[in-house]
Design an enzyme around this catalytic site. Structure first.
Site, PDB file in Angstrom:
ATOM      1  N   ARG A  58      31.485  73.918  77.400  1.00  0.00           N
ATOM      2  CA  ARG A  58      30.942  72.600  77.019  1.00  0.00           C
ATOM      3  C   ARG A  58      30.197  71.969  78.188  1.00  0.00           C
ATOM      4  O   ARG A  58      29.217  71.258  78.020  1.00  0.00           O
ATOM      5  CB  ARG A  58      32.061  71.660  76.527  1.00  0.00           C
ATOM      6  CG  ARG A  58      31.556  70.231  76.251  1.00  0.00           C
ATOM      7  CD  ARG A  58      32.503  69.384  75.429  1.00  0.00           C
ATOM      8  NE  ARG A  58      33.888  69.508  75.818  1.00  0.00           N
ATOM      9  CZ  ARG A  58      34.418  68.989  76.940  1.00  0.00           C
ATOM     10  NH1 ARG A  58      33.667  68.309  77.781  1.00  0.00           N
ATOM     11  NH2 ARG A  58      35.684  69.160  77.210  1.00  0.00           N
ATOM     12  N   TYR A 111      11.503  59.979  62.632  1.00  0.00           N
ATOM     13  CA  TYR A 111      12.349  60.881  61.833  1.00  0.00           C
ATOM     14  C   TYR A 111      13.513  60.082  61.220  1.00  0.00           C
ATOM     15  O   TYR A 111      14.220  59.370  61.942  1.00  0.00           O
ATOM     16  CB  TYR A 111      12.870  61.973  62.759  1.00  0.00           C
ATOM     17  CG  TYR A 111      13.721  63.016  62.085  1.00  0.00           C
ATOM     18  CD1 TYR A 111      13.153  63.957  61.233  1.00  0.00           C
ATOM     19  CD2 TYR A 111      15.086  63.079  62.319  1.00  0.00           C
ATOM     20  CE1 TYR A 111      13.937  64.917  60.620  1.00  0.00           C
ATOM     21  CE2 TYR A 111      15.875  64.045  61.703  1.00  0.00           C
ATOM     22  CZ  TYR A 111      15.294  64.958  60.863  1.00  0.00           C
ATOM     23  OH  TYR A 111      16.072  65.917  60.257  1.00  0.00           O
ATOM     24  N   ASP A 183       9.866  61.903  71.303  1.00  0.00           N
ATOM     25  CA  ASP A 183      10.256  63.036  70.473  1.00  0.00           C
ATOM     26  C   ASP A 183       9.012  63.909  70.317  1.00  0.00           C
ATOM     27  O   ASP A 183       8.050  63.530  69.653  1.00  0.00           O
ATOM     28  CB  ASP A 183      10.754  62.524  69.103  1.00  0.00           C
ATOM     29  CG  ASP A 183      11.239  63.661  68.198  1.00  0.00           C
ATOM     30  OD1 ASP A 183      10.779  64.799  68.382  1.00  0.00           O
ATOM     31  OD2 ASP A 183      12.052  63.390  67.296  1.00  0.00           O
ATOM     32  N   LYS A 208      12.819  73.460  65.177  1.00  0.00           N
ATOM     33  CA  LYS A 208      11.460  73.540  64.639  1.00  0.00           C
ATOM     34  C   LYS A 208      10.626  74.548  65.445  1.00  0.00           C
ATOM     35  O   LYS A 208      10.992  75.698  65.503  1.00  0.00           O
ATOM     36  CB  LYS A 208      10.856  72.139  64.603  1.00  0.00           C
ATOM     37  CG  LYS A 208      11.823  71.053  64.092  1.00  0.00           C
ATOM     38  CD  LYS A 208      12.220  71.223  62.631  1.00  0.00           C
ATOM     39  CE  LYS A 208      13.420  70.366  62.238  1.00  0.00           C
ATOM     40  NZ  LYS A 208      13.319  68.947  62.490  1.00  0.00           N
TER      41      LYS A 208
END
Ligand SMILES: *Cc1c(COP(=O)(O)O)cnc(C)c1O
Length: 393
Positions: A58, A111, A183, A208
């Site tokens: 992590r 978004y 973004d 994407k």
């Protein structure tokens, strides 16, 4: 290999490469949750940051580390943080940089979930936000308050294809000591480099273009300087939105062909856009590469290519749009974008359905808007497919 002074495509292939004792040609998957220490002092030094190494996945992992280094080099940033999804990147960003009583300004047609998480969960924690049409640069200055700490832009925005002038927006924000995050999912660093244009942080849904094969979800934050990076890294580590090593391996594999994919897709998109613009059943079309696109000059200024996302409205509104979607065969009816395959979707009933109709209209997401993510198939096949579907109206 040191790729710092190499070209972008060389960085795509080699940056961040992990060199192991076996001479592995690609970065292996370190599918392990934890790493053993050589002895007590070694463990103590790793925790204190006195020695470099890995403790627990992590916190950090060689495969994930290789991806984070590669992404940082592609965006010309200090360092990257990889996350489980684009939304993990969004929520980690907000958590890292905003606290109760702070205010954020953002692009109205951002978004959908990036806005929904702010207006629901973060609003419950007492974080304020103003959503405005940032393509009109004066709106940014108007929305700034004394407690504004973050300007969160999406350009081109999804799915309106509205652009925000990154250079001008950063000038305004920095005058008020506000950090700017862009973004950059729609463009990818092949076409736009927000940090070079003045932004402090770049955000990606790796799902994407960067991964590019529609087979994982992932996200990333890339910071320009060390202080901001440390805040993002801390929030990721504590909130636990880390990426998995196998996911990182797939992104490293996918990103190597980013330039080739993006160039082919945008070449196709230009031809599809020209075809749609001339079609009698198409009411309007937005594609940054078209001369008719309102912000064509801004696109030329801040992007090195026009991308492969097209939005258009079909004459006959919602019903006609549905006919097109129900009759395309090559394009898959699906949300997402940036994979090798063409996808078509209808924001009013899908990605932006959680918004009220009023908020959608305000954000320019009209009922007839259809979004087409152009893939890398033969462009003749893409156009033939649209042609037979449009003929059904
Ligand atoms: C998909 C997307 C996101 C969210 O990413 P996930 O990987 O789906 O969590 C954020 N911003 C934009 C522009 C996107 O297209």
């Amino acid at each position: 290999m040191d790729t710092k002074n190499k070209g972008f495509d060389t960085k795509l292939v080699h940056a961040g490469d992990f060199e192991d004792e076996f001479g592995s040609a690609v970065t292996p998957i370190y599918q392990t949750s934890t790493f053993s220490f050589k002895n007590a002092d070694h463990g103590a030094n790793l925790f204190a940051g006195k020695e470099k190494g890995f403790i627990y996945t992590r916190i950090g992992n060689p495969t994930i580390d290789a991806l984070e280094n590669k992404l940082a080099q592609l965006e010309n940033g200090f360092r990257g943080v990889a996350l489980a999804s684009g939304m993990a990147a969004v929520s980690t960003l907000y958590t890292a940089l905003l606290k109760t009583g702070d205010h954020m300004v953002s692009t109205g047609s951002v978004y959908g979930p990036s806005r929904a998480v702010m207006e629901s969960i973060f609003a419950d924690f007492g974080v304020e936000s103003t959503y405005t049409d940032t393509s009109v640069i004066e709106n940014i200055e108007k929305a700034i308050k004394p407690n504004t700490k973050l300007l969160y832009l999406e350009t081109p925005a999804n799915p309106t294809i509205q652009l925000t002038d990154i250079v001008e927006a950063c000038k305004i924000a920095h005058k008020h000591n506000i950090l700017v995050c862009v973004d950059n999912t729609f463009s990818s660093p092949v076409l736009q480099k927000p940090l070079d244009l003045g932004a402090d942080i770049v955000l990606h849904s790796l799902t994407k273009f960067i991964n590019g094969h529609a087979d994982i979800v992932g996200g990333a934050l890339i910071a320009k300087d060390e202080d901001v990076y440390a805040k993002l890294r801390k929030a990721m580590t504590y909130m636990g939105g880390n990426m998995d090593p196998h996911q990182a391996y797939l992104v490293i594999r996918g990103v190597k062909t980013l330039s080739l994919r993006v160039e082919r897709a945008q070449e196709n998109a230009m031809k599809v856009a020209e075809y749609l613009e001339a079609h009698p059943k198409v009411e309007w079309i937005k594609y940054p590469g078209l001369k008719s696109f309102a912000q064509h000059e801004l696109a030329k200024k801040q992007m090195s290519g026009f991308g492969s996302m097209i939005s258009f409205g079909v004459k006959g509104g919602l019903e006609a749009g549905k006919i097109v979607m129900d009759n395309v065969h090559l394009a898959k009816l699906a949300v997402s974008l940036g994979g090798v395959e063409s996808l078509i979707q209808h924001p009013a009933s899908m990605t932006h359905a959680a918004m009220t109709k009023e908020a959608r209209i305000e954000a320019d997401i009209t009922d007839e808007l259809v979004r087409y993510a152009v893939g890398i198939e033969n462009v003749e096949d893409i156009i033939d497919d649209l042609d037979q579907a449009l003929a059904k109206i």
